[in-house]
Design a protein around this motif. Sequence first.
Motif: not given
Length: 477
Positions: A124, A128, A151, A162, A425, A428-429, A432-433, A476
């Motif tokens: 995240r 960002r 990643s 995460v 946000e 980014l969620k 991430e998810e 972060g």
Amino acid sequence: MSIQLTHQYLDLGQAFSRPVLPESFPEPKLLLWNTDLADELAISVTASERAQVFSGQLLASGSRPVAMAYSGHQFGQFNPQLGDGRAHLLGEHESANGQLVDIHLKGSGRTPFSRNGDGKCGIRPAVREYLMSEAMHALGVPTCRTLAVVSTGETVFREQPVPGAVVTRTAESHIRVGTFEHFAARNQPAELSTLVDFCISRHDFDTPESGPEKYLRFFSQVIDKQIKLLINWMRVGFIHGVMNTDNCLISGHTIDYGPCAMLGVYDPQTVYSSIDHQGRYAFGNQPAITHWNLARLAECLLPLIADDQDQAVHLIMPYIEGFSDRYNQAYRQMMAHKLGFNTADEEVSSCADELLKLMHANQMDYTHTMTALLDPDKDKSLSALNAWLSSWQQLLHKWNINKEHSVQQMKANNPLVIPRNHHVERILKQVEENGDLNELKTFLKVLKSPYQTSKHISQYQDLPTDQDQNYQTYCGT
């Protein structure tokens, strides 16, 4: 692979950095690649190599990775031992126009400066940094830029597990006010002198070869760069969130996009950072904090300016004391441009000040209000400004400013779209998810042209329903 790195910073000496290799990662996978930046820098790396090179698993020719040493004032308290705790400077690359650019990994593992940290970065904050730095670049704000996000294939443990990631950051250099503080705190004037010379060469400062004037001119030009950066932050409503001296680059570029946010409803005391409990780094405090940070740099330069400290203070004080006038003049000029004027006299500045007071009193959005002024008859949200609108238009007429010219001036200084916090946000969620990059890429396309109407722009111009009242950002780490 067309990327050849030098190691000029490493060559400054052992006091400046610590050689250390990036950590190994189980399954590096390229998530984001900045094609425009790669072309601009003349970096050509095959698709199959990008994940390996920009996670630190495969070193480019000439690369000798180091963690950079620095100190810093964090929320006003001096920490003598900071340094790159989760970052590696791979080396310097010569761009297409002959300028040296740092290639710097973030989240690439532990270093001698990590203390109790794991040296890693979650996906995240990595994404960002890419999103915000590219948005800032397009807005015309001096900034470090992100070349890639990879990643790592491993899990990073923060408040919850995460996915991990590595960011590749590029910058004219990573020399900070905190870098100077590192050597000043250790009473190392030779290293301070070396650092000044490195900055002068790297950033094309115009200074004499020796004598007190060399360091005074250097300091004055650092002030100029900081004011230019600060004015652009205030112009677009950017709140850095953690203006510690270790996040203040000598080059005058934005660095560290952890707790940053964009101003919505105009209020100079706006704070979004979860760790800024006293409001030290509020939107309206950013000029005073920049001044404070520059004073810390001035203290570091004293032993280079003169052997007698009182004499050195006497020589540099006019520059410190002159900051406010230099900033205020630039700020008035910037606000004049936002309102369609060419220059700022007392009437124009008073007009701008009155607008900001009304915006604050009526809880009006900073970006939306400024763009609504392009056609005030169409926007009902400006009803609270009726009297001000009349005086503003009369002042434009008094200055005999052509309406078309005024509109173009305003369009060039007031973005139609910014990376609004609620959209940042939400996107980014998603990343991430579930690893969904589709809307992120759409958002980036819109942010690439913030001063022009474009496809999809309307879906990112809406204001947050809660006015960001409960919004918080995090570092972060």
